[in-house]
Design a protein around this motif. Structure first.
Motif, PDB file in Angstrom:
ATOM      1  N   HIS A  98      -2.712  15.020  -2.928  1.00  0.00           N
ATOM      2  CA  HIS A  98      -3.901  14.785  -2.110  1.00  0.00           C
ATOM      3  C   HIS A  98      -5.092  14.768  -3.057  1.00  0.00           C
ATOM      4  N   ALA A 134      -0.534   4.445   0.056  1.00  0.00           N
ATOM      5  CA  ALA A 134      -1.360   5.572   0.490  1.00  0.00           C
ATOM      6  C   ALA A 134      -1.303   5.746   2.002  1.00  0.00           C
ATOM      7  N   LEU A 135      -1.317   6.998   2.426  1.00  0.00           N
ATOM      8  CA  LEU A 135      -1.266   7.329   3.849  1.00  0.00           C
ATOM      9  C   LEU A 135      -2.657   7.461   4.469  1.00  0.00           C
ATOM     10  N   HIS A 136      -3.705   7.356   3.657  1.00  0.00           N
ATOM     11  CA  HIS A 136      -5.042   7.697   4.146  1.00  0.00           C
ATOM     12  C   HIS A 136      -5.962   6.491   4.328  1.00  0.00           C
ATOM     13  N   VAL A 137      -5.439   5.277   4.283  1.00  0.00           N
ATOM     14  CA  VAL A 137      -6.325   4.112   4.360  1.00  0.00           C
ATOM     15  C   VAL A 137      -6.090   3.274   5.617  1.00  0.00           C
ATOM     16  N   THR A 196      -8.898  14.308  -4.400  1.00  0.00           N
ATOM     17  CA  THR A 196     -10.201  14.630  -3.819  1.00  0.00           C
ATOM     18  C   THR A 196     -11.363  14.385  -4.773  1.00  0.00           C
ATOM     19  N   ARG A 219      -3.516   1.091  -2.019  1.00  0.00           N
ATOM     20  CA  ARG A 219      -3.527   1.807  -3.291  1.00  0.00           C
ATOM     21  C   ARG A 219      -2.305   1.439  -4.132  1.00  0.00           C
ATOM     22  N   HIS A 269     -11.004  -1.245  -4.018  1.00  0.00           N
ATOM     23  CA  HIS A 269     -11.838  -0.763  -2.916  1.00  0.00           C
ATOM     24  C   HIS A 269     -13.167  -1.505  -2.890  1.00  0.00           C
ATOM     25  N   SER A 326      -3.085  19.557  -3.400  1.00  0.00           N
ATOM     26  CA  SER A 326      -4.448  19.041  -3.446  1.00  0.00           C
ATOM     27  C   SER A 326      -4.951  19.166  -4.874  1.00  0.00           C
ATOM     28  N   ASN A 376       0.830  -1.199   0.000  1.00  0.00           N
ATOM     29  CA  ASN A 376       0.000   0.000   0.000  1.00  0.00           C
ATOM     30  C   ASN A 376       0.866   1.251   0.000  1.00  0.00           C
ATOM     31  N   PRO A 415       1.838   5.027   8.994  1.00  0.00           N
ATOM     32  CA  PRO A 415       2.582   5.961   8.143  1.00  0.00           C
ATOM     33  C   PRO A 415       4.025   5.544   7.902  1.00  0.00           C
TER      34      PRO A 415
END
Length: 237
Positions: free
Chosen positions: A57, A25-28, A59, A229, A221, A77, A23, A32
């Motif tokens: 980032h 990605a830091l957001h799942v 969105t 990711r 997902h 972003s 993975n 970290p």
């Protein structure tokens, strides 16, 4: 680590990772430190400097930004990143959405970009915005690679949603293998790119399917809400 990679010009590479890279990605919900370690390992495998790979980032917007306009280390972003010089390594992360990599068709010279094309981004124009931004910076002879994503046979949606998307991009309309309304986002992206005069190159890895839901070597997902990711990548050595 790499689902597919290819040298598209002297020292310029395009690639898409698989779950062997872990993975990214830091957001799942991953640790970290583990994610950052995997990113360093990926950079080493790419042959680039540690910390040089630029992520964004994401969105589900239609925003495209130029990486050289941001401060070093700034997390931008956006849902598309452009390197005007092509010298900055770029990454886009997905787990069913469509990862797109673009390069000016000048070998190892010229601009590059990566795009996160989900359903909303496709509707709102993220592909067109990225191509327009590239061309505004004199990128010519653009070539694109569409990476692994959920296919039209598997992406089931309500009929109203299918009609909404197909009204904007007719190529998106699909029927799943179990005869329900579906969306084919890779075909939608291809149609948008080709309508803009961008050449689309084939991405394949033997008999492996590009569908993230069907291919267990890729993250999806829809298969698991806790999925990691994979990344689409472009860099110049």
């Amino acid at each position: 680590m790499f689902f597919w990679r290819q040298e598209i010009g002297p020292g310029r590479w395009v690639a898409f990772t698989n779950s062997g890279a872990g993975n990214l990605a830091l957001h799942v919900g991953d640790k970290p430190a583990s994610v950052l370690r995997r990113r360093r390992e990926l950079e080493a495998a790419m042959g680039i400097d540690e910390g040089s790979l630029r992520f964004m980032h994401q969105t589900h917007s239609a925003t495209a930004e130029i990486v050289e306009d941001a401060a070093a280390g700034e997390l931008i972003s956006a849902d598309a990143l452009v390197s005007v010089s092509g010298a900055t390594p770029l990454a886009v992360m997905v787990a069913d959405c469509v990862p797109v990599v673009l390069s000016a068709g000048d070998g190892a010279e010229g601009a590059t970009a990566v795009v996160h094309a989900g359903r909303q981004g496709i509707l709102d124009g993220v592909i067109a915005n990225t191509v327009e931004l590239l061309r505004s910076r004199n990128a010519r002879n653009l070539v694109a690679w569409i990476g692994p994503a959920i296919c039209g046979d598997c992406y089931e949606v309500p009929e109203e949603m299918r009609r909404e998307v197909a009204a904007v991009v007719p190529a998106a309309s699909a029927t799943t293998r179990w005869a329900t309304p579906g969306l084919d986002l890779p075909q939608a992206v291809r149609a948008q790119l080709e309508a803009l005069g961008v050449a689309v190159q084939q991405v394949s890895e033997g008999s492996s399917t590009l569908c993230t839901l069907e291919n267990g070597a890729l993250y999806s997902h829809r298969r698991s809400s806790a999925a990691g990711r994979i990344a689409g990548l472009v860099w110049t050595q």
